[in-house]
Design a protein around this motif. Sequence first.
Motif, mmCIF file in Angstrom:
data_model
loop_
_atom_site.group_PDB
_atom_site.id
_atom_site.type_symbol
_atom_site.label_atom_id
_atom_site.label_comp_id
_atom_site.label_asym_id
_atom_site.label_seq_id
_atom_site.Cartn_x
_atom_site.Cartn_y
_atom_site.Cartn_z
ATOM 1 N N MET A 1 0.780 -1.033 -0.059
ATOM 2 C CA MET A 1 -0.007 0.036 -0.150
ATOM 3 C C MET A 1 0.936 1.310 -0.081
ATOM 4 O O MET A 1 0.449 2.508 -0.626
ATOM 5 C CB MET A 1 -1.010 -0.069 1.053
ATOM 6 C CG MET A 1 -2.056 -1.044 1.226
ATOM 7 S SD MET A 1 -3.401 -0.877 2.484
ATOM 8 C CE MET A 1 -2.564 -2.131 3.593
ATOM 9 N N GLY A 2 1.986 1.395 0.586
ATOM 10 C CA GLY A 2 2.754 2.524 0.814
ATOM 11 C C GLY A 2 4.206 2.343 1.447
ATOM 12 O O GLY A 2 4.266 1.230 2.080
ATOM 13 N N ILE A 3 5.242 3.182 1.361
ATOM 14 C CA ILE A 3 6.454 3.224 1.930
ATOM 15 C C ILE A 3 6.281 4.025 3.296
ATOM 16 O O ILE A 3 5.490 5.182 3.006
ATOM 17 C CB ILE A 3 7.484 3.793 0.988
ATOM 18 C CG1 ILE A 3 7.664 2.649 -0.223
ATOM 19 C CG2 ILE A 3 9.000 3.621 1.860
ATOM 20 C CD1 ILE A 3 8.563 3.305 -1.320
ATOM 21 N N LEU A 4 6.779 3.613 4.347
ATOM 22 C CA LEU A 4 6.615 4.282 5.575
ATOM 23 C C LEU A 4 7.722 4.915 5.614
ATOM 24 O O LEU A 4 8.985 4.502 5.656
ATOM 25 C CB LEU A 4 6.549 3.579 6.917
ATOM 26 C CG LEU A 4 5.187 2.706 6.792
ATOM 27 C CD1 LEU A 4 5.490 1.621 7.933
ATOM 28 C CD2 LEU A 4 4.155 3.533 7.028
ATOM 29 N N GLU A 5 7.569 6.320 5.491
ATOM 30 C CA GLU A 5 8.655 7.186 5.517
ATOM 31 C C GLU A 5 9.388 7.497 7.001
ATOM 32 O O GLU A 5 8.565 7.792 7.665
ATOM 33 C CB GLU A 5 8.391 8.720 4.866
ATOM 34 C CG GLU A 5 7.946 8.612 3.425
ATOM 35 C CD GLU A 5 9.288 8.439 2.419
ATOM 36 O OE1 GLU A 5 10.162 8.620 2.867
ATOM 37 O OE2 GLU A 5 8.715 7.607 1.159
ATOM 38 N N GLY A 6 10.718 7.579 7.169
ATOM 39 C CA GLY A 6 11.019 8.019 8.372
ATOM 40 C C GLY A 6 11.178 6.805 9.261
ATOM 41 O O GLY A 6 11.312 6.833 10.511
ATOM 42 N N ALA A 7 10.475 5.406 8.892
ATOM 43 C CA ALA A 7 10.108 4.443 9.889
ATOM 44 C C ALA A 7 11.389 3.868 10.378
ATOM 45 O O ALA A 7 11.620 3.417 11.607
ATOM 46 C CB ALA A 7 9.443 3.278 9.253
ATOM 47 N N ALA A 8 12.425 3.605 9.732
ATOM 48 C CA ALA A 8 13.721 3.167 10.164
ATOM 49 C C ALA A 8 14.484 3.918 11.005
ATOM 50 O O ALA A 8 14.928 3.661 11.983
ATOM 51 C CB ALA A 8 14.603 2.992 8.906
ATOM 52 N N ALA A 9 14.295 5.491 11.095
ATOM 53 C CA ALA A 9 14.788 6.392 12.004
ATOM 54 C C ALA A 9 14.053 6.398 13.285
ATOM 55 O O ALA A 9 14.718 6.207 14.211
ATOM 56 C CB ALA A 9 14.989 7.636 11.373
ATOM 57 N N SER A 10 12.825 6.195 13.052
ATOM 58 C CA SER A 10 11.928 6.004 14.545
ATOM 59 C C SER A 10 12.352 4.740 15.461
ATOM 60 O O SER A 10 12.145 4.668 16.411
ATOM 61 C CB SER A 10 10.380 6.290 14.107
ATOM 62 O OG SER A 10 9.976 5.194 13.444
ATOM 63 N N LYS A 11 12.584 3.649 14.426
ATOM 64 C CA LYS A 11 12.731 2.406 15.159
ATOM 65 C C LYS A 11 14.089 2.296 15.738
ATOM 66 O O LYS A 11 14.246 1.989 16.877
ATOM 67 C CB LYS A 11 12.815 1.312 14.014
ATOM 68 C CG LYS A 11 11.444 1.128 13.348
ATOM 69 C CD LYS A 11 10.632 -0.102 14.258
ATOM 70 C CE LYS A 11 9.402 -0.040 13.217
ATOM 71 N NZ LYS A 11 8.308 -0.557 14.183
ATOM 72 N N LYS A 12 15.188 3.001 15.303
ATOM 73 C CA LYS A 12 16.354 3.184 15.753
ATOM 74 C C LYS A 12 16.324 3.971 17.085
ATOM 75 O O LYS A 12 17.022 3.835 18.211
ATOM 76 C CB LYS A 12 17.385 3.772 14.942
ATOM 77 C CG LYS A 12 17.618 2.821 13.718
ATOM 78 C CD LYS A 12 18.946 3.181 12.815
ATOM 79 C CE LYS A 12 19.098 2.329 11.533
ATOM 80 N NZ LYS A 12 19.719 3.055 10.606
ATOM 81 N N LYS A 13 15.455 5.305 17.123
ATOM 82 C CA LYS A 13 15.501 5.834 18.354
ATOM 83 C C LYS A 13 14.984 5.113 19.452
ATOM 84 O O LYS A 13 15.185 5.566 20.564
ATOM 85 C CB LYS A 13 14.702 7.276 17.895
ATOM 86 C CG LYS A 13 15.310 8.115 17.163
ATOM 87 C CD LYS A 13 14.625 9.307 16.899
ATOM 88 C CE LYS A 13 15.235 10.521 15.579
ATOM 89 N NZ LYS A 13 14.219 11.625 15.455
ATOM 90 N N ALA A 14 13.708 4.434 19.219
ATOM 91 C CA ALA A 14 13.187 3.613 20.125
ATOM 92 C C ALA A 14 14.096 2.426 20.811
ATOM 93 O O ALA A 14 13.674 2.033 21.919
ATOM 94 C CB ALA A 14 11.938 3.006 19.663
ATOM 95 N N ALA A 15 15.050 1.990 20.137
ATOM 96 C CA ALA A 15 15.852 0.992 20.671
ATOM 97 C C ALA A 15 16.911 1.500 21.800
ATOM 98 O O ALA A 15 17.151 2.647 21.859
ATOM 99 C CB ALA A 15 16.466 0.178 19.602
#
Length: 105
Positions: free
Chosen positions: A91-105
């Motif tokens: 359905m679509g590409i999640l923009e900035g998803a990789a950055a938000s996952k790294k911050k949460a870790a």
Amino acid sequence: MGFRPLHDRVLIRRVEEQAKTKGGIIIPDTAKEKPMEGEVVSVGPGARDEKGVMVPMSVKAGDHVLFGKWSGTEVKLDGEELMIMKESDIMGILEGAAASKKKAA
């Protein structure tokens, strides 16, 4: 892993959801739904249009994408559960998803 999808197919690894809610309630595995979000592992070269011209893929390896609940086919490669689906099922590409996952870790 030695697997490359053909044509307009995409290999996706599901992104696991949190096992705990914001309020601290732990969700058991039996009550969880499978996530509709994943990371693209590998993509095929693309599809051909009516004139035979190669149409390149819109997604690339590493993209975080959102797909339909019943999309794709589940496969097990090298002991890991992955999904193969056509690019049109995404359905679509999640923009900035990789950055938000790294911050949460």
